[in-house]
Every structure is written in C-alpha cells, then in structure tokens.
Design an enzyme around this catalytic site. Sequence first.
Site: not given
Length: 761
Positions: A107, A109
Amino acid sequence: MIRRVPHASHWGSYTVLVDGDRIIGVEPLPQDPAPSPIIQSVMDWAKPDRRVLRPMVRKGWLAGQREGRGSDGFSAVPWDEALDMVAGEITRVARDHGNASIFAGSYGWTSCGRFHHAPSLLKRLLNLVGGYTGHVDTYSIAAGPVILRHVLGDDAACGGYANSLDSIVDHSETLVVFGALSPRTAQTEAGGLGTHGLEGHLRQIAASGKRVILISPLRDDLPDWMPCEWWPIRPNTDTALLLGIAGEILAAGREDRAFLERCTSGADRWLAYLRGQTDGVAKTADWAAGLCGVPAGHIRDLAAAMTATRTMMTLSWSLQRARHGEQPYWAALGLAALAGQIGLPGGGVGYGYGSLGGMGVHLSTGKSPAISQGAKAIDSFIPVARIADMLLNPGAEFTYSGETRSYPDVRMVYWAGGNPYHHHQDLNRLQAAWARPDTIVVQDPMFTATARRADIVLPATTSLERNDLAGNKRSDLVVAMHKAIEPVGQSRSDFDIFNALAGRLGVAAAFNEGRDEMGWLRHIYAESRAAAAAQGHEMPEFDSFWQRGFAEVPLKHQHTYLAKFRADPAARPLATESGRIVLGSETLDRLALDDCPAVPSWLPPGEWLGEAGPDELHLMSHQPNGRLHSQLETAAASLADKRAGREQARMHPSEATARGIADGQPVRLWNARGACLATATLCDRVAPGVVVLPTGAWFTPQGNSGLEIAGNPNVLTRDIGSSGFGQGCSAHTCLVRIEPWQGKAGDAMAIYDAELAALTA
Ligand SMILES: Nc1nc2c(c(=O)[nH]1)N[C@H]1C(S)=C(S)[C@@H](COP(=O)(O)OP(=O)(O)OC[C@H]3O[C@@H](n4cnc5c(=O)[nH]c(N)nc54)[C@H](O)[C@@H]3O)O[C@H]1N2
Ligand SMILES: Nc1nc2c(c(=O)[nH]1)N[C@H]1C(S)=C(S)[C@@H](COP(=O)(O)OP(=O)(O)OC[C@H]3O[C@@H](n4cnc5c(=O)[nH]c(N)nc54)[C@H](O)[C@@H]3O)O[C@H]1N2
Ligand SMILES: [Mo]
C-alpha cells in the site's frame, strides 16, 4: 539554455525549469487557479540526502539472521546481485510455502505517474509467477466504502461521484460540513490534478449567502474567510448527532414517508431504534447533546432546517478512519433519506469532498490512464490495515464484508511505493510484527523508516528521473511527465527494476509486452484517448499531447447523485440486498457482528472524550499541510509547519494552561502504546479536549521502541479495525496525555540522518 519540462505530482501539475542537470525552479500550470506550494518541494528529490543511492542488503540477513532489522548496518551490492537475491527469494518462497506467503499488498501513494506505478507493476509481475497476497480498500477509506457498497450498492458516493460541487453551489440552501472542506487536503489528488477547484467553489458558496454549518473539532477545517457556524463536536460522536437530528425529525412527524417507502428497505427497523423501541433509549436532541457536546437547541434547529430547506451534508473521509467508522456514513445516509433529500439537486449526502482535490470538482467520464496489473493469479488478501494482525497471527481467522477468511503465513514482504512506518497505526506493534517474515524487500527512492527496516533495499528513481503520465478519474487533465534530470545515484525506474526481475523469473515477454517506456506511455494514452473518442470527446494524438504537456478529458457537470433512482426506483434498482437503500440490513442481522449492527447505530468508540480520564485529550492526527504524508519531509513547505525541528501539537490555550504548557515549548504525548515529542502551539481554533498532531514526521524512535522524537503520531494511534465488517484503519480514535518535556532530545532530523549514515557506512 534553460529547459522547460512539463511534469506533475499528486499535488498538481507544473513546469520544471532545468539548467543543465540542475533544477532551478518550478512554475505552476498557468490555468491552475490555486496551485499548491508543495510543487516547489520536488526540487528536493534531486538532492542525494536521504536518497537510496545504491542497492543495499542488511548484513544480518546476508548472515541468515531475521533479527536485527532496523539496527543492523547495510552492505552495498551491485544491481545484478541484488536482483538475483530478490528473484531468488520470490522463487524460494513460492516453491516452499506457496504464493500466498508473498505479501505484496504494498500500500502507498508512490509517484503520481500511472505507468511507473510501483505497486501496480509489482502486482503485474507477481501475477505472472503464481500470485501474491494483496490487500483490499485503502488507509484513506475502508469502513466507508464497505458499508456503502452494502447499503447503496456501490461506493461512488465516497469516490467523488455524489452531487458535484457546482450543483451544491447552485441548489443547496443549507450546507452541513462534517469534518472538513479544506484546501489543506484538497491540494492533493491520487494520480495528480490539472487544476485545483475546491477553493473556487467555496468562494461561490460563501458569496451565495447560504447557511453553512461546520461540525468539526477544528475551526480551520473550513478556510477562515468562509463564514460559517462552527459547532465544535467531540471527535467520533457524529453518529450520535446524526441520530439525534433524525430522532427529532421523526418525533415532529416530518419524515418523508413516501421516500422511505419507495426508495429504502428496513426503514421501520431503524425508526424503531430511533424511537428507542429496541434499546429503551429514544434518540433525541438531548440524548445526542450529552454524547457529542453540540447543544440540544442547535440540534433541534438543524432538524427543522433539514426538512424545510434543500440541505446537503458532506462527510470527510476522516470520519470513517475511526472505530465504528461505518456508522456515521450510514447514519448520514439514513438521515438524508428520512429528510427526503436524496436524489434532489443540491440535496442529500456525499462523502469525501475536499479530502482530495478532485472530489466533486472534476467528474471524469473517460478512462483514466493506468498500467494493467493483469489477472489475479490467486485469491488471497487482507483488509489493508490488518498488516500487523496478519504478520503476528498466521492462520487466524478474520471477517471482512460478510466473509470469514484466514491470514496467510507470510514469509516475504515486498513493499514498493509505500511507507508503512508512516501510515500504519501503533508502530511499536508493527515493529514486533515486522520481525516475523524471512525477507523484506523495499523499493523506494528514499531511505525511509521502512527502508531502514528492510533486508534488501532497491533504489527507485523519482518521477523527475523518467517519463510518465499523470491522471485519474477526478482530474480534468492527463498530464505529460517528462524526464527532467538523470537518475540520482544508481537508482533505476520502477519499470526497469521489475522488468529485470521479470527476466530473471522467465516472464519478461509477458511483463513488458515488447514495449519500452515510451511505447507504454503511447499505449496507455491511446487507451484513454479511445475511451474519450467513444464519447465524442477528442483528445490530441500522442505526439502533440506530449509536446503540449497536457490534454483535457471529458467531464460531467451539475451531477445529481441518485436522481434517476429517485425518479423510478423499481426500474433502476441499486445493487443491494433489496434493490433499494438499505436502512435495516438483513445481511448484517444474520452476521450479528457486535461492532456493526443491522441499523445505523451509536456505539461508543472505545477511546473517546466520553470515557476519558480528566487529563486525557483526543488525538487528531490529520493530514499534514506542507507535504504529502511522509514525502518530502525536509523540503521548505514541510519545514514551515514544524517548530524547533518538530511537528506542532496544537491545543486550546485552556488545555495547555491546565497542564503547565507554554506556547512553543517541547511536549511529550503518550499513552499505553507509545510516546513522542512535539512542539506545543496554543490555538483557540482547536476545540478544548482535542490535540492536533499531523502525520508524516519520519519515525525516529530512540532505540527500536523508545521515545519517538520527531513527532510521529502513529506511535500513539490504535491498531484496531473499524469493525468486523469494514476492517478500516482507526487512526482517528485515540486518547493521549501531554506534559511539558524537560529532557534533552536533540534535533530529530539531524539524528535521523546521522543514524542513517551509520547504518549505510
Ligand atoms: N495517524 C494517521 N495515520 C495515517 C492517516 C491518518 O489520517 N492518521 N492517514 C492514512 C492515509 S489516508 C494514507 S493514504 C496513508 C499514506 O501512507 P503512504 O502512502 O505509505 O505514505 P507516503 O509517505 O506517501 O509513502 C509513499 C512512499 O512512496 C515513495 N515513492 C515516491 N515516489 C516513488 C516512486 O516513483 N517509486 C517508488 N518505488 N516509491 C516512490 C515515497 O518516497 C514514500 O516512501 O497514511 C495513513 N496513515
Ligand atoms: N496536504 C496534504 N493533503 C492531503 C494529504 C496529505 O498528506 N497532505 N493526504 C491525502 C490523503 S491520502 C487523504 S486520504 C486525504 C484525507 O482527507 P481527510 O480524511 O478529509 O483529512 P484529515 O486531515 O484526516 O481530516 C480532516 C478533518 O476531519 C476532522 N475530523 C477528524 N475526526 C473527526 C470526527 O470524528 N468528527 C468530525 N466531525 N470531524 C473529524 C479533523 O478536524 C480533520 O482536520 O487527504 C489528502 N490530502
Ligand atoms: Mo489516504
């Protein structure tokens, strides 16, 4: 000669000015009315400080030891050796333990580039060699979308596709903001943003003179120039407030019976709960006031306004990053249904406005650019925030969205483009979990706290050092991200790293499909262009797009969510158990979870001001203003929000005085899970009872689980699922104590760098 290079990041689109191989400036896109100051920070990526400059392997791992992560030093190795080791571990773990033992949820960005998107490329590679254990949902939103998928049939209403902000400007008479509508968070958008539109809409709302109520512990969750009634609420008690409003509407007989009958299911059961017929407690304004701290008169007044005026409720994503985070989202939906506002222009409820810059601003109808992850080779996943649970409890059962599954026995963790030592809660617990796998690989441009705790560290380039495309379904533009500078150190692009691994694993042809970087960018762009053309929207062909730097995508305006459903619910059924909006759930009734009941309900969150000790405060670890999460922590925009080298802990002057804390003083925040330092800032825009410490300071514990000195709130937060249904992260449910700090702590950033230098010497 100065080169002008089009580029983009999650915080906007810009032109990089390059002199030779040196970046000398960054200019915002001329058409962006509210560019983010964080665009200037990207210049820091070019600095070698904190970059991973060469592939690195932990010395203890080379000696066959699992222990020592975070304290062992690293040895630099040539790329070929590092790639052989990683490919060897993938092969070994898949063969000896099965592919589910490779955790590649990864996970994070990463960069906004949609081709070199590290987690997607990792998954694409592993899907070609038998698969991996992944994750579902995000740290941003999990409880919210899981409950909305169940009660609305999909999660569009929390993904930017509820009523558009232009329709709210034009049609709403009363706007009730739960959480924030803030340019602070709207600076950013996952995958980049062409233009920033939230502020423009807020100015129009302010100018329109409509009634705006801000329900939040922080007055600056709306800009200070935005006139509003500020109702400081106790954190995590919005559900009580929503139920109290609903109870008053019901008691006054002003509920929209016709809407409830035509468009909802199970409403009678919820109404019985509101009346107190199921638990003996009528949900009234007085009842709610006692829990949430908003005066009962205000609550009755709002109940009347909600049925007399066109009313829109917005709920930030923050509300559902909490224990029982499903409930405020569901209760607001129930209230909007009861008031009969759903499906009307400027009426009803929507989620996540302002949480990201494109939410409700740009509703793209095209296909946003993306690299395909390929078909999932195996069905193995965890709810995203259950990483420590998984590593600590292999084989144990968990529930998620009505299913019961079990955690895999993970032997290898591969993280590319995320920073769990930023994003996860209860980092001291994560440290214990992190010691379990045989091998941890981290691929990142930066020597983050996570990279420091890996066995093999692969240096990735930043987006500045390669070509890519930005875009997403909430951006108005697809943006060309040209390479600005040569790779720093020995770093390689994410595609090149995974392509090299694909070669070693015998799947290169399937991985790269015969395309190189520019071949892929043309291919991905062509897919978006074809989808736009199918709607009669012409995007330029690739070469002129690439030269111009951006292309407009097709957008929807004046969108009214569920208008068609409201007009004819039988002909347009929702994908729910009843085809209608679920206010009393048969599925949840059958599941009988004690933390997610069959109707929208008030459940005390476990840690909250209603059950706090006299000296405890509710910790609000919201998103940082001057950076994205942990990214670019040492750049000017991020440093501007630090004081004395540490993050600011903002609190009401009365709370500071009660603790003998002066403005600007070092403080220690602590609870049973951990402790960190921060600099106190006294501020009457923070409600009493609350302390605000933004996320993103680089985890700098003294020793592996001692005092954290940079101000990382995740040593304090609680690692518990929102409920057995959504299993979202509960970052915003946390109590702490604070005291003046008299001890010595030193300069946190300098200490981080010195420790790093010692580990990599
Ligand atoms: N207490 C608390 N905790 C929270 C939250 C909260 O509200 N409170 N919010 C949560 C939320 S909503 C989120 S989304 C998460 C965010 O958590 P993350 O997304 O993990 O945070 P980032 O700092 O953005 O991490 C991205 C990483 O990718 C790296 N990176 C950047 N570009 C590239 C690239 O091109 N290639 C590779 N390989 N790597 C790259 C960066 O250096 C950085 O280490 O945090 C969560 N944590
Ligand atoms: N500058 C910047 N922008 C970002 C990010 C970043 O790191 N930096 N991260 C991005 C990401 S990944 C995400 S997911 C979004 C998150 O977007 P949000 O979830 O909307 O952002 P937060 O900052 O966590 O919270 C917003 C506000 O909600 C309020 N709040 C918190 N809990 C409660 C509650 O229980 N009740 C009420 N009524 N209010 C509450 C707090 O006062 C807080 O300031 O932000 C994005 N935007
Ligand atoms: Mo997020």
